[in-house]
Design a protein around this motif. Sequence first.
Motif, short mmCIF file in Angstrom:
data_model
loop_
_atom_site.label_atom_id
_atom_site.label_comp_id
_atom_site.label_asym_id
_atom_site.label_seq_id
_atom_site.Cartn_x
_atom_site.Cartn_y
_atom_site.Cartn_z
N LEU A 1 0.94 -1.51 -0.53
CA LEU A 1 -0.15 -0.13 -0.12
C LEU A 1 0.62 1.15 -0.35
N GLN A 2 1.84 1.45 0.30
CA GLN A 2 2.97 2.34 0.65
C GLN A 2 3.51 2.96 -0.93
N LEU A 3 4.19 1.47 -1.64
CA LEU A 3 4.25 1.62 -3.06
C LEU A 3 3.49 2.37 -3.49
N LEU A 4 2.31 1.46 -3.84
CA LEU A 4 0.73 2.67 -4.21
C LEU A 4 0.28 3.85 -3.85
N GLY A 5 1.32 4.84 -2.60
CA GLY A 5 0.83 4.86 -2.73
C GLY A 5 -0.81 5.51 -1.42
N GLU A 6 -1.02 4.54 -1.21
CA GLU A 6 -2.06 4.61 -0.21
C GLU A 6 -2.12 4.55 1.53
N SER A 7 -2.86 5.32 2.14
CA SER A 7 -2.77 5.41 3.61
C SER A 7 -3.83 4.31 4.00
N THR A 8 -3.54 3.56 5.65
CA THR A 8 -3.56 3.49 6.33
C THR A 8 -4.43 3.73 7.87
N ASP A 9 -4.94 2.96 8.52
CA ASP A 9 -5.72 3.01 10.11
C ASP A 9 -3.88 2.76 10.95
N SER A 10 -3.45 3.67 11.36
CA SER A 10 -1.88 3.23 11.42
C SER A 10 -2.42 3.07 13.28
N ALA A 11 -3.25 4.02 14.10
CA ALA A 11 -3.32 3.37 15.16
C ALA A 11 -3.92 2.07 15.59
N SER A 12 -4.71 1.59 15.34
CA SER A 12 -5.07 -0.25 15.65
C SER A 12 -4.25 -0.68 15.36
N ILE A 13 -3.69 -0.75 14.46
CA ILE A 13 -2.40 -1.90 14.24
C ILE A 13 -1.35 -1.59 14.63
N CYS A 14 -0.76 -0.02 14.97
CA CYS A 14 -0.16 -0.62 15.70
C CYS A 14 0.36 -1.30 17.24
#
Length: 628
Positions: free
Chosen positions: A55-68
């Motif tokens: 997703l980073q290579l595609l330039g997309e963002s994700t919800d990081s709080a729950s995953i962290c």
Amino acid sequence: MTTYRAFVFLSLVAPLLSLSPSSHLTPQDKARLNSVFSSSLSGDTASLHYSLLGLQLLGESTDSASICSSLLPLSNDVNVETLFHATGAAAALGCPLSLGPEAAATVAASLGEGATTASLFFAAKTQSSVGATLDSAAVKKGLTAALRKDDTLLSLGLAFHTAAMLDGDLTKFFDRIEDAVVQADEVDGKMLQFEGGLSVTSVVLTGAAKLAIKAKKLLPVAGDQAVKFANYLMSRKSVQQPKGAFHLLEAVTTMASNPQHIPLVIALASPVSVSAENPHVVVSVTDLAGGSPGDFTLVLDTATRLEDGAVVAAKHPLTHMVTTTKYTMDLMTASPPAGFYELVLTASPVKADTRFVGNTGVTLTVKVLTTISVDNVELKVLDSDQTTTGKTIKLKFPSLETEKVSVDYKERIMLNFNVLDAVTKKAMLIHQVFVKLTHTESGAEIIYVAEAAVSSKTYMFDLDLGQAAQDFNSKSGDYSVSVILGDAVITNPISWHAANIDINFPESDSPKEAGLYEAKPEIRHLFREPEPRPSAVVSNAFTLLCLSPILIMLVLWARLGVNCSNFPVSLASVGFHLGLASIFLLYTYFWLELNMFQTMKYLTVLGVITFLCGNSLLATIAKRSKSV
């Protein structure tokens, strides 16, 4: 003959054309990969890691709080591969982990003596993800020892990635890149891949590219090899697993921004068909990732008709569609005849750049469509022996001839016509030309192929009714004559009802076969009648005759008296006689209901028991006789 000429032409021209990438990552491809990554975020740690990187290579963002927060418990894991995925995922989200004491000890042990290239790679990447400093000298020593034990392609690829994170002299690792490249397998002369598939190919290519940049040296990879690797990557665009999807994206991104070779993709961005209504050919010029490689000048070197090798256009520049990566030209300005064409294009950067490969002699195939009409149509009725000139009727496409033509079975029907290209107004040959005769009353159809005279491009249909009477089943009556035309390069396939004819066949003495749409005679099955059986009186009489010996024996026993005093009372004697009786009873059951296989199974058991008991009984009788 036409196909043969086209094949010879392609065989001569193909060696002169350079190899070019077959396709690039389209927006649809990226959307599908995005879906693969998004659906794997709830998977295991490895899938999560690869999905986040993808997703980073595609330039997309994700919800990081729950995953962290879900990654925190893994900060003290004792498996170095799990630590690699957990810390890598956390670093991609911007919430780097801090290693616990047990995890730190595991990473240190994985960088120590005796480690494999895989454990060195996982440990080095983990250190990098948590912001720790690598001991380059120690890692180099460990890498050198690991490569002595395992120098497979995957091991080399992981070593290249690890070495790219180190400082100092990396020559001994960079020199191994050539050893890896020569092991690539070529497929059909168009693709290069490493044994192990997409993941191994991507690991080796991306690791070698990173190491070359770190060592500030050129990769031992030629331009045509880079294009072949690119073709292999594009052949794997349909990958469905997050690990494979990430490796595909990483390799494509690396090749699209490589400082040495950038494969250029020149592909059709418009339908493959060109016609007077849609005359423009649109071509896109992109890198493998589908991005813009900069400004280019795109020239159509030649447009060659595959049927006869005729060149209809040459050295024709294409117009750049502003703010896009597309270029266009009006191919119909050259008035090309209908058919398949091979376009040879060359793209040159506005600012000279030697990095681009696969940009010269690129071949694309298009087909030029046309509309057709039918002209010079003549329907002739002649005597079979051609002693008279007969009757000729001029037909006009697309109208139906108003006059009904009467034809006798001793005459011939001839239909001649030309197929005209509506653009060039010239006669042309097409692939499918049929003449269909349909019986008006029954709907029965007979279809014939119209033969072409290549020199004049005239189609001729000649039917001798006397010889073809069997095709019609000697069925007289009204028939419609239709001309059916079709081809891959025409936009208006034709089924033209041209005329009606009345055919008169002689009455046949033999019964006529039922037509296709007529009811067939009823089929009645006659089964073989059973043989007559004797009466019950006869059957019973013969049964009594068969049983009479037993009855006679019983009567004689009764008159003489049965002496059982010498019957030895023992297990063997009882078993032998019971066995014999059982065998006779088994035969009776075999006659009544058992089959042979069932009977043999039971007979085997009874036979063995009867044999053993009989043998013992005979031995006892013989012993008793000797003692007497």
